[in-house]
Design an enzyme around this catalytic site. Sequence first.
Site, PDB file in Angstrom:
ATOM      1  N   SER A  10     -46.121  10.778  72.119  1.00 21.61           N
ATOM      2  CA  SER A  10     -44.754  11.312  72.219  1.00 21.61           C
ATOM      3  C   SER A  10     -44.365  11.765  73.618  1.00 21.61           C
ATOM      4  CB  SER A  10     -44.565  12.472  71.231  1.00 21.61           C
ATOM      5  OG  SER A  10     -45.365  13.582  71.578  1.00 21.61           O
TER       6      SER A  10
ATOM      7  N   LYS B  88     -40.803  21.162  67.391  1.00 23.78           N
ATOM      8  CA  LYS B  88     -40.411  20.912  68.776  1.00 23.78           C
ATOM      9  C   LYS B  88     -39.036  21.512  69.086  1.00 23.78           C
ATOM     10  CE  LYS B  88     -43.259  16.769  69.201  1.00 23.78           C
ATOM     11  NZ  LYS B  88     -43.303  15.307  69.384  1.00 23.78           N
TER      12      LYS B  88
END
Length: 295
Positions: free
Chosen positions: A202, A245
């Site tokens: 990611s 996140k």
Amino acid sequence: TIPAPLLDRMEVIRLAGYTKKDKLHIARRYLVPRQREEHGLSTEQFSISDKALEAIIDGYTREAGVRNLERQIGAVARKIARKVSEGETPSNVSLRNLESILGPRLFYSEVAERTGQPGVVCGLAWTQAGGDILFIEASKMPGASRLTLTGQLGDVMKESAMAALSWVRAHAEQFGIEPDFYEKTEIHLHVPAGAVPKDGPSAGVSMATAIASLLTNRKVKPNVAMTGEITLRGKVLPIGGVKEKVVAAKSAGIDTVILPRRNQPQVEEVPKDLTEGMTFIFADTIEDVLNAALE
């Protein structure tokens, strides 16, 4: 660890980490009363304001749960209990006197300080402690066709860095970069907190943005963070841990988050109080990311 054949026969239930609001509610209703009782204190002797609890959550703990939060509240309670045993009348714990009790805060938001120059990007990561911000730093020096990677990166993250560099090389002219820059330049990518192992795909968009920012000498906007996997064709692929996140970005004072387009449904599931005041940019390609992130 659970053996893979056994794990394959189990249903894995994944629980999201607590938000700041969740932690504040748990602390007020359960943790503070429990520590008060364990230390033999009355409500008049030991009370903590909501602002002080928020400061403990932000400045003294980094976790998905509340274990360390309770430890810090317990440390405060012990200091108060000692004052009571010495015959003093303790004052309520507030933002004003918290640091004199727990000492200097342990965690700070470094986003504005760290992203003030080309080649530095704020990424978002998922860890066992919940979501976290992850800085990617790129530097260049005279050399020849070499990519150095440091920060205790795993194999998948190293491959993401190589894919990011290859994409930038293939599209150099599009961004005003000399096509043969790599023949006379050595690039170093570093992810701080070198003692902490890091892995996963990611960080691909963050690495590509860091390299592009460095070579074009354009800073990344200080209020922007990003996450997403990339391909050699420049596609941005979806990632996991979206809620964690987003929470990490909001806690760090970031108001703009760049995410893969295919993660838009996950963002819509995040509670509205967590996304209030935030802007989400959904990217299909690395070009979308660079157009949104670079100044």
